[in-house]
Design a protein around this motif. Structure first.
Motif, PDB file in Angstrom:
ATOM      1  N   UNK A 163       1.017  -1.376  -0.061  1.00  0.00           N
ATOM      2  CA  UNK A 163       0.142  -0.019   0.158  1.00  0.00           C
ATOM      3  C   UNK A 163       0.865   1.558  -0.045  1.00  0.00           C
ATOM      4  N   UNK A 164       1.943   1.269   0.541  1.00  0.00           N
ATOM      5  CA  UNK A 164       3.074   2.177   1.236  1.00  0.00           C
ATOM      6  C   UNK A 164       3.283   3.001  -0.174  1.00  0.00           C
ATOM      7  N   UNK A 165       3.761   1.520  -0.933  1.00  0.00           N
ATOM      8  CA  UNK A 165       4.699   1.328  -1.935  1.00  0.00           C
ATOM      9  C   UNK A 165       4.025   1.839  -3.524  1.00  0.00           C
ATOM     10  N   UNK A 166       2.646   1.982  -3.000  1.00  0.00           N
ATOM     11  CA  UNK A 166       1.559   2.191  -4.360  1.00  0.00           C
ATOM     12  C   UNK A 166       1.343   3.865  -4.225  1.00  0.00           C
ATOM     13  N   UNK A 167       0.700   4.045  -3.284  1.00  0.00           N
ATOM     14  CA  UNK A 167       1.145   5.624  -3.056  1.00  0.00           C
ATOM     15  C   UNK A 167       1.769   6.522  -3.235  1.00  0.00           C
ATOM     16  N   UNK A 168       2.805   5.846  -2.678  1.00  0.00           N
ATOM     17  CA  UNK A 168       4.131   6.844  -3.264  1.00  0.00           C
ATOM     18  C   UNK A 168       5.130   6.868  -4.883  1.00  0.00           C
ATOM     19  N   UNK A 169       4.233   5.685  -5.146  1.00  0.00           N
ATOM     20  CA  UNK A 169       4.856   6.102  -6.239  1.00  0.00           C
ATOM     21  C   UNK A 169       4.040   6.771  -6.960  1.00  0.00           C
ATOM     22  N   UNK A 170       2.812   6.367  -7.075  1.00  0.00           N
ATOM     23  CA  UNK A 170       2.042   7.538  -7.863  1.00  0.00           C
ATOM     24  C   UNK A 170       1.190   8.479  -7.251  1.00  0.00           C
ATOM     25  N   UNK A 171       1.547   9.110  -5.685  1.00  0.00           N
ATOM     26  CA  UNK A 171       0.811   9.952  -5.697  1.00  0.00           C
ATOM     27  C   UNK A 171       1.614  10.767  -4.558  1.00  0.00           C
ATOM     28  N   UNK A 172       3.408  10.808  -4.596  1.00  0.00           N
ATOM     29  CA  UNK A 172       3.707  11.487  -3.297  1.00  0.00           C
ATOM     30  C   UNK A 172       2.936  11.745  -2.200  1.00  0.00           C
ATOM     31  N   UNK A 174       0.014  13.463  -1.709  1.00  0.00           N
ATOM     32  CA  UNK A 174      -1.129  12.119  -1.256  1.00  0.00           C
ATOM     33  C   UNK A 174      -0.521  11.662  -0.322  1.00  0.00           C
ATOM     34  N   UNK A 175       0.630  11.093  -0.625  1.00  0.00           N
ATOM     35  CA  UNK A 175       1.321  10.120   0.886  1.00  0.00           C
ATOM     36  C   UNK A 175       1.660  10.890   1.763  1.00  0.00           C
ATOM     37  N   UNK A 176       1.821  11.665   1.559  1.00  0.00           N
ATOM     38  CA  UNK A 176       2.560  12.674   3.018  1.00  0.00           C
ATOM     39  C   UNK A 176       1.886  12.899   3.948  1.00  0.00           C
ATOM     40  N   UNK A 177       0.364  13.438   2.128  1.00  0.00           N
ATOM     41  CA  UNK A 177      -1.062  14.064   3.681  1.00  0.00           C
ATOM     42  C   UNK A 177      -1.638  13.286   4.710  1.00  0.00           C
ATOM     43  N   UNK A 178      -1.985  11.985   4.085  1.00  0.00           N
ATOM     44  CA  UNK A 178      -1.664  10.774   4.563  1.00  0.00           C
ATOM     45  C   UNK A 178      -1.053  10.557   5.923  1.00  0.00           C
ATOM     46  N   UNK A 179       0.108  10.508   6.065  1.00  0.00           N
ATOM     47  CA  UNK A 179       0.747  10.261   7.036  1.00  0.00           C
ATOM     48  C   UNK A 179       1.634   8.982   7.049  1.00  0.00           C
ATOM     49  N   UNK A 180       2.245   8.998   5.496  1.00  0.00           N
ATOM     50  CA  UNK A 180       3.228   7.968   5.203  1.00  0.00           C
ATOM     51  C   UNK A 180       4.425   8.763   4.961  1.00  0.00           C
ATOM     52  N   UNK A 181       5.827   8.397   5.413  1.00  0.00           N
ATOM     53  CA  UNK A 181       6.779   9.457   4.639  1.00  0.00           C
ATOM     54  C   UNK A 181       7.733   8.904   3.437  1.00  0.00           C
ATOM     55  N   UNK A 182       6.973   9.612   2.645  1.00  0.00           N
ATOM     56  CA  UNK A 182       8.122   9.025   1.425  1.00  0.00           C
ATOM     57  C   UNK A 182       9.349   9.028   1.345  1.00  0.00           C
ATOM     58  N   UNK A 183       9.764   9.770   1.564  1.00  0.00           N
ATOM     59  CA  UNK A 183      11.982   9.701   1.551  1.00  0.00           C
ATOM     60  C   UNK A 183      12.183   8.348   2.297  1.00  0.00           C
TER      61      UNK A 183
END
Length: 377
Positions: A163-172, A174-183
């Motif tokens: 899930x993290x790889x998918x969202x960071x790949x297609x929309x970094x 949005x990933x940051x907004x959702x609380x993921x750490x793209x870096x």
């Protein structure tokens, strides 16, 4: 197991292990980064070797992984200055670090089995001779187990963080907004790429690692738009490339790694040309259809707009309409014949007229276009 079977099994495992992280490299438009990483991690291996004085130390993998991350970091740091593009940054960092490794090897490790040719080209034919012995029992080639472990780790990494790889790949963003750490996800992926590359170094060399890491995902990308399907197809294509490459090498008595890389290119070329949705043949046919469809609608709209006008005979005359549409005689004749066959137009007194069906079709098509423009505004 026979040596031939072991070679093919190792090739399949390497191909699948490389293709899994390769999918995300391709989707993130970082294909050339794999080339850089698979070469610059040699410097990490060299440094770790001089630190441990052993070619079997697990610290070699650690050193390679760290150097892979450093490669990505330096490339992105240069690119972030906006003074050089990403591909230019790769072109600076990759040769610099790789050349340092080559110089160190040639100068200080001449008597050590750390050969630059084997790093680049590898030799799968020798993999079955490097055996793993446990309690006096031969359990198979070491490469089979080392790459098997890496394959399992790659599968676990992608499964757990899909899930993290998918969202960071297609929309970094949005990933940051959702609380993921793209870096963090980004550098974790680069670490996986580095570990996979160094694990495959001794068996297949960096050239084949690049081929397996990029070739199957790009091939699969032409066959599907679904990420899960893309991963599975990529793994399958990689396995097929490995097996067919070995059979080709065995038949023609040539380099195994080279044959597998060649087969990767051939399979890609076939898919590139004949893929059902994105292939070259399909694309050409689709564009030709779109060209004809556009031309037919243009002719219908022209007739529809001038239907009943005082100048209808001039605007829609069989001998004068070419001047208004600026088409060649052959192309105009083809469009007219196609429309006549589909009962959309007929010719009367040298004037092209709409049938009832053609008039209805033109009106509906015209409304669809107008509605589309209004919705886009």
């Amino acid at each position: 197991m026979s040596p031939q079977f072991e070679i093919q099994l190792i090739a399949v495992i390497v191909a699948v292990a490389c293709s899994l992280p390769g999918v995300f490299l391709v989707l993130r438009k970082m294909a050339m980064m794999s080339d850089a990483i698979t070469h610059t991690i040699l410097l990490g291996i060299v440094i770790a070797f001089f630190a441990t004085n052993s070619l079997t130390s697990p610290l070699l993998i650690v050193g390679a992984a760290i150097m892979g991350v450093i490669t990505v970091f330096l490339t992105e740091m240069l690119n972030s200055t906006k003074l050089v593009s990403e591909d230019s940054a790769i072109g600076i960092v990759f040769p610099l670090l790789f050349s340092i490794a080559i110089i160190i090897i040639s100068k200080y490790a001449g008597s050590v089995h750390l050969d630059t040719d084997s790093v680049l080209l590898g030799e799968l034919a020798f993999a079955p001779f490097n055996r793993m012995v446990v309690m006096g029992r031969d359990i198979g080639p070491k490469a089979l187990y080392s790459m098997g472990i890496i394959l399992i780790l790659n599968i676990l990494f992608i499964t757990i963080f899909f899930k993290e790889l998918k969202i960071v790949t297609f929309d970094p963003a949005l990933a940051a907004v959702l609380g993921f750490v793209p870096t963090l996800i980004h550098y974790s992926l680069m670490t996986v790429v580095s570990i996979t590359a160094v694990g495959a170094f001794e068996s297949v060399g960096s050239i084949l690692v690049i081929a397996f890491m990029i070739g199957p995902p790009v091939t699969a990308y032409l066959l599907t738009d679904d990420l899960k399907h893309l991963i599975f197809i990529s793994a399958g294509v990689g396995a097929v490339n490995g097996i067919l490459g070995y059979q080709f090498a065995h038949f023609f008595d040539v380099s195994i790694s080279g044959s597998m890389a060649l087969m990767t290119g051939i399979i890609f070329a076939l898919v590139f040309v004949f893929a059902p949705k994105k292939g070259l043949v399909t694309t050409i046919r689709r564009r030709e259809f779109q060209k004809l469809d556009f031309a037919e609608k243009s002719l219908l709209f022209h007739i529809y707009n001038h239907e009943g006008d005082d100048n209808e005979c001039f605007e829609c005359g069989i001998n004068t309409i070419q001047d208004h549409l600026n088409w060649s005689n052959d192309f105009l004749s083809k469009i007219i014949e196609d429309l006549k066959e589909r009962n959309k137009i007929f010719i009367e007194d040298n004037t092209i007229l709409l049938t009832d069906y053609g008039r209805q079709y033109a009106a509906e098509s015209y409304r669809e276009i107008i509605t589309g423009f209004e919705e886009s505004d």
